[in-house]
Design a protein around this motif. Structure first.
Motif, PDB file in Angstrom:
ATOM      1  N   HIS A  38       0.862  -1.180   0.000  1.00  0.00           N
ATOM      2  CA  HIS A  38       0.000   0.000   0.000  1.00  0.00           C
ATOM      3  C   HIS A  38       0.901   1.233   0.000  1.00  0.00           C
ATOM      4  O   HIS A  38       1.477   1.571   1.026  1.00  0.00           O
ATOM      5  N   LYS A  39       1.001   1.891  -1.135  1.00  0.00           N
ATOM      6  CA  LYS A  39       1.960   2.986  -1.287  1.00  0.00           C
ATOM      7  C   LYS A  39       1.319   4.328  -0.940  1.00  0.00           C
ATOM      8  O   LYS A  39       1.341   5.279  -1.718  1.00  0.00           O
ATOM      9  N   ASP A  40       0.753   4.407   0.263  1.00  0.00           N
ATOM     10  CA  ASP A  40       0.070   5.631   0.691  1.00  0.00           C
ATOM     11  C   ASP A  40       1.032   6.656   1.267  1.00  0.00           C
ATOM     12  O   ASP A  40       0.812   7.858   1.136  1.00  0.00           O
ATOM     13  N   HIS A  41       2.064   6.199   1.948  1.00  0.00           N
ATOM     14  CA  HIS A  41       2.948   7.123   2.651  1.00  0.00           C
ATOM     15  C   HIS A  41       3.770   7.931   1.639  1.00  0.00           C
ATOM     16  O   HIS A  41       4.348   7.371   0.713  1.00  0.00           O
ATOM     17  N   PRO A  42       3.840   9.261   1.812  1.00  0.00           N
ATOM     18  CA  PRO A  42       4.596  10.101   0.872  1.00  0.00           C
ATOM     19  C   PRO A  42       6.057   9.680   0.787  1.00  0.00           C
ATOM     20  O   PRO A  42       6.690   9.368   1.798  1.00  0.00           O
ATOM     21  N   ALA A  43       6.582   9.641  -0.436  1.00  0.00           N
ATOM     22  CA  ALA A  43       7.978   9.225  -0.650  1.00  0.00           C
ATOM     23  C   ALA A  43       8.719  10.301  -1.417  1.00  0.00           C
ATOM     24  O   ALA A  43       8.222  10.846  -2.401  1.00  0.00           O
ATOM     25  N   GLU A  44       9.926  10.621  -0.952  1.00  0.00           N
ATOM     26  CA  GLU A  44      10.798  11.564  -1.632  1.00  0.00           C
ATOM     27  C   GLU A  44      12.213  11.004  -1.591  1.00  0.00           C
ATOM     28  O   GLU A  44      12.547  10.183  -0.747  1.00  0.00           O
ATOM     29  N   GLY A  45      13.039  11.470  -2.499  1.00  0.00           N
ATOM     30  CA  GLY A  45      14.434  11.049  -2.476  1.00  0.00           C
ATOM     31  C   GLY A  45      14.639   9.682  -3.096  1.00  0.00           C
ATOM     32  O   GLY A  45      13.949   9.286  -4.037  1.00  0.00           O
ATOM     33  N   ASP A  46      15.585   8.913  -2.550  1.00  0.00           N
ATOM     34  CA  ASP A  46      16.043   7.679  -3.183  1.00  0.00           C
ATOM     35  C   ASP A  46      15.348   6.423  -2.664  1.00  0.00           C
ATOM     36  O   ASP A  46      15.554   5.344  -3.207  1.00  0.00           O
ATOM     37  N   ILE A  47      14.550   6.542  -1.617  1.00  0.00           N
ATOM     38  CA  ILE A  47      13.930   5.359  -1.020  1.00  0.00           C
ATOM     39  C   ILE A  47      12.562   5.124  -1.641  1.00  0.00           C
ATOM     40  O   ILE A  47      11.749   6.047  -1.746  1.00  0.00           O
TER      41      ILE A  47
END
Length: 205
Positions: free
Chosen positions: A88-97
């Motif tokens: 579940h890709k709900d959490h905001p993601a930034e950068g390389d991870i």
């Protein structure tokens, strides 16, 4: 830049009383609060943001969890379980991870177990644990049954026990109508604050 290849394992244990980070006060509103049939929730112990569907057909809330294992701690029954963010890709993601590299591991004492009858499938016994979470700017605590919800749209279901205990009304025609937001941390902060080890091509960075 090289792609991260190994899963990031974030381990969060149940902290002693007084050791948790400060969170919004848990209070029962004197006036009912109206929420949409889908809202954002943040799991307080981790800062993880997830989508939650309000489920008036279920009494107990439910949380996506895999690899649920029972163990003994201080003569009490506990469980450890994982929340893989790739499901579940709900959490905001930034950068390389990326979400695929992040797994959150939790441990909780068992409140009880429930036997779930499923249409066209064998009955399933699930562990139930207490979890703190924030919704609409306010912290709450309720029971969650642990089950693999990887094939469903929402990793969290909030049931009637939560709605009754916390004076919640549901607007079934709308979603994301909460007037206040809950604070969450970024994917990178989530890894850093919980001591995750990032590996690239099999080697520690």
């Amino acid at each position: 830049m090289k792609r991260l290849t190994a899963a990031l394992l974030v381990t969060t244990l149940l902290l002693p009383v007084g050791a948790r980070a400060e969170s919004p006060a848990t209070t029962k509103a004197s006036v009912p609060e109206t929420l949409g049939f889908v809202e954002w929730v943040v799991m307080n112990d981790t800062g993880l943001q997830l989508k939650a569907r309000m489920d008036t057909g279920a009494k107990t809330s439910s949380l996506h969890a895999v690899n649920v294992e029972e163990f003994k701690k201080d003569d009490q029954k506990w469980v450890k379980f994982q929340i893989p963010l790739a499901d579940h890709k709900d959490h905001p993601a930034e950068g390389d991870i990326d979400h695929e590299e992040v797994i959150i591991e939790l441990e909780r004492p068992v409140e009880r177990t429930v036997l779930i009858k499923r249409k066209g499938a064998p009955s399933q016994r699930r562990y139930v644990v207490m979890m703190d979470f924030c919704i609409a700017g306010t912290s709450h605590e309720t029971q969650f049954s642990l089950t693999d919800r990887g094939n469903f749209s929402y990793p969290v279901l909030l049931g009637r026990r939560f709605m009754r205990d916390d004076n919640i009304l549901i607007d079934s025609a709308n979603s994301f109508i909460a007037e206040k937001e809950c604070e969450y941390i970024s994917l990178e902060e989530l890894a850093e604050q919980h001591g995750a080890q990032i590996q690239k091509d099999g080697k520690s960075d």
